[in-house]
Design a protein around this motif. Structure first.
Motif, short mmCIF file in Angstrom:
data_model
loop_
_atom_site.label_atom_id
_atom_site.label_comp_id
_atom_site.label_asym_id
_atom_site.label_seq_id
_atom_site.Cartn_x
_atom_site.Cartn_y
_atom_site.Cartn_z
N VAL A 399 4.94 -88.72 -44.00
CA VAL A 399 3.96 -89.14 -45.00
C VAL A 399 4.61 -89.13 -46.39
O VAL A 399 4.04 -88.63 -47.37
CB VAL A 399 2.66 -88.28 -44.97
CG1 VAL A 399 1.51 -89.06 -45.61
CG2 VAL A 399 2.27 -87.89 -43.55
N THR A 428 -2.21 -87.56 -46.93
CA THR A 428 -3.00 -88.46 -46.08
C THR A 428 -3.24 -89.75 -46.87
O THR A 428 -2.78 -89.90 -47.99
CB THR A 428 -4.38 -87.86 -45.75
OG1 THR A 428 -5.18 -87.86 -46.96
CG2 THR A 428 -4.28 -86.45 -45.21
N CYS A 429 -4.00 -90.66 -46.26
CA CYS A 429 -4.57 -91.76 -47.04
C CYS A 429 -6.02 -91.91 -46.63
O CYS A 429 -6.49 -91.21 -45.72
CB CYS A 429 -3.78 -93.06 -46.84
SG CYS A 429 -4.03 -93.86 -45.27
N MET A 431 -7.53 -93.96 -44.94
CA MET A 431 -7.82 -94.55 -43.62
C MET A 431 -8.45 -93.51 -42.69
O MET A 431 -9.49 -93.73 -42.11
CB MET A 431 -6.52 -95.10 -43.00
CG MET A 431 -6.65 -95.55 -41.58
SD MET A 431 -7.53 -97.10 -41.45
CE MET A 431 -6.17 -98.23 -41.35
N GLY A 433 -8.33 -89.94 -43.69
CA GLY A 433 -8.68 -88.77 -44.49
C GLY A 433 -8.23 -87.47 -43.85
O GLY A 433 -7.06 -87.36 -43.44
N CYS A 436 -6.14 -87.17 -40.56
CA CYS A 436 -4.82 -87.82 -40.56
C CYS A 436 -3.97 -87.34 -39.38
O CYS A 436 -3.64 -86.15 -39.30
CB CYS A 436 -4.11 -87.54 -41.88
SG CYS A 436 -2.41 -88.15 -41.91
N ALA A 437 -3.65 -88.24 -38.47
CA ALA A 437 -2.89 -87.87 -37.27
C ALA A 437 -1.51 -87.35 -37.64
O ALA A 437 -1.03 -86.36 -37.07
CB ALA A 437 -2.77 -89.09 -36.36
N MET A 438 -0.88 -88.00 -38.60
CA MET A 438 0.47 -87.57 -39.00
C MET A 438 0.43 -86.12 -39.48
O MET A 438 1.24 -85.29 -39.08
CB MET A 438 1.00 -88.48 -40.12
CG MET A 438 1.25 -89.91 -39.69
SD MET A 438 2.55 -90.02 -38.45
CE MET A 438 2.78 -91.79 -38.37
S1 SF4 Z 1 -2.45 -91.23 -40.00
FE1 SF4 Z 1 -4.19 -92.19 -41.00
S2 SF4 Z 1 -4.53 -91.00 -42.86
FE2 SF4 Z 1 -2.54 -90.44 -42.08
S3 SF4 Z 1 -1.16 -91.75 -43.25
FE3 SF4 Z 1 -1.57 -92.81 -41.33
S4 SF4 Z 1 -3.32 -94.12 -41.73
FE4 SF4 Z 1 -3.19 -92.67 -43.43
#
Ligand code: SF4
Length: 455
Positions: A399, A428-429, A431, A433, A436-438
């Protein structure tokens, strides 16, 4: 004895210098076994041995459009085994004659990494714009002399003579243009085929339609076909690559792969050999509009009929019903074309079929085409093609936003989108919040506990 050896060496050098005087074009040098600076540069860029490039240029499978007068050029190669190249069209037209806007387009094209710019100016002071562009552009410059003939000569179409057309080609060559589109393939035989079989969208190439109009009005053969040898002499003198234009390119998926298109391609194949025989580098231009399932066969057919010459395609646009989105229809076709034989993609913008592109259209069209070219290079398994993608994926896992922006094809757009909706949670972003999977998996992999609400 030592003196004899030295004088032998001197006379050998003299002899070599004498025989090299006749070598002008990249193909001349390649055939003489000489690796030029341009070939070395291409080899370095493509991570290939310089002699591989020389051999490709010698056989015509690779073109290095590099006019001897274009001193600011950073040469690139177009052809089999090399990365896919991308062209941007721009230029002043009669209805939109603001040179400042065209210069903004040049800036965008160079900033995003276009390999070529075709100056399609056809009205007003075209030479001043062209010369300035050549002076400052590291990207190769292409033109279509037929477009310019009308504005430059300030004559009615019917009053233009074949000598006038040659004069325009000569002017572009002397100015330093690296490649010119010449629609020499649409001769009387091809037009016979066109009349016999008919078409839904007739002739949609601008240059092709003008030559067709001239031929109809004068009753003469296509001047670029009739005086082809004279044109080749001019091009050879300045090392201008001939880009054999497809005047009969299909303007609709309905017309694709029809008799007119193929009849012209057969003529272009013959013209390709004639150009190589005169030491002129060649590229062949291709469709146009074409259904997805016809593209692969068309790429193979061009390579066969045109003896492996580099193939330069517009699109192909794989559907006809998306005005406003034709950078997408073209990128879909372009990706498939480049992964099955095309070497050079001409960009298509969202303005296609609707108006002259503005600066934002140029950006959108160029990025869409760069994506198509890059997707094809990945699919072709070119060495190093995935390297930037892998770095992007690594930055995504971490990220690392700044790294992602730097690696993006269009860093400006990527950053603008992110900044327009700042996330409530770090790393996060908006998308996903806090889900966030990452971030979640990174936390676990670091041996830490997950608490979605507080992190
Ligand atoms: S996993 Fe979702 S919240 Fe995290 S960086 Fe990717 S799109 Fe954004």
């Amino acid at each position: 004895m030592a003196q004899t050896h030295a004088s032998n060496q001197q006379s050998q050098t003299q002899l070599r210098n004498e025989s090299e005087k006749h070598l002008v074009t990249q193909i001349d040098f390649a055939r003489a076994g000489i690796v030029t600076e341009q070939m070395k540069h291409v080899a370095q860029h493509e991570n290939l041995d310089p002699d591989v490039i020389r051999q490709g240029v010698a056989t015509g499978q690779i073109a290095i459009p590099a006019n001897i007068h274009h001193s600011s050029l950073v040469p690139v190669g177009v052809g089999d085994g090399l990365t896919t190249k991308v062209n941007v069209n721009l230029g002043i037209s009669g209805d939109m004659a603001d040179a400042d806007v065209e210069w903004q387009k040049v800036e965008v094209a160079l900033e995003l990494g276009a390999h070529a710019i075709m100056d399609l100016s056809n009205s007003g002071k075209t030479q001043a714009f062209r010369r300035e562009l050549i002076e400052c552009s590291p990207a190769m410059i292409g033109t279509v002399p037929m477009y310019d003939a009308i504005g430059y000569l300030e004559k009615a179409l019917i009053a233009i003579t074949p000598e006038d057309y040659l004069e325009v080609v000569r002017t572009h060559a002397k100015d330093g243009v690296d490649f010119v589109t010449i629609h020499a393939g649409m001769n009387r035989r091809v037009l016979e085929s066109f009349r016999e079989t008919g078409r839904l969208t007739n002739i949609v190439s601008r240059g092709g339609s003008l030559i067709f109009a001239w031929m109809e009005a004068t009753g003469r053969e296509n001047p670029f076909y009739e005086f082809y040898d004279e044109i080749l002499e001019i091009l050879h003198e300045h090392d201008v690559t001939i880009s054999l234009g497809d005047a009969m390119r299909p303007g609709s998926t309905y017309d694709a792969s029809d008799a007119s298109q193929i009849a012209e391609l057969i003529e272009i194949g013959k013209l390709t050999k004639r150009a190589w025989d005169k030491g002129v580098q060649v590229m062949v231009e291709g469709p146009g509009h074409m259904a997805l399932d016809e593209i692969e066969a068309n790429m193979k057919m061009e390579k066969l009929l045109c003896h492996g010459a580099p193939f330069y395609v517009l699109g192909p646009l794989v559907a006809d019903i998306a005005p406003g989105y034709d950078h997408i229809t073209a990128a879909i076709g372009g990706a498939l074309a480049a992964s099955s034989g095309a070497n050079f993609l001409c960009y298509v913008t969202p303005a296609e079929h609707l108006r002259l592109p503005d600066v934002n259209d140029v950006r959108e069209g160029l990025v869409a085409t760069l994506i198509a070219a890059h997707a094809a290079d990945i699919a072709r398994g070119l060495p190093g093609a995935r390297e930037r993608d892998n770095r992007m994926s690594d930055a995504r896992r971490r990220v690392a936003w700044d790294e992602m922006f730097d690696l993006a094809l269009d860093p400006v757009k990527a950053r603008t989108y992110f900044d327009s909706a700042p996330p409530a949670h770090d790393g996060t972003c908006t998308m996903c919040g806090k889900m966030c999977a990452m971030r979640t998996v990174n936390t676990i992999m670091d041996g830490l506990a997950i608490d979605l609400d507080t992190q």
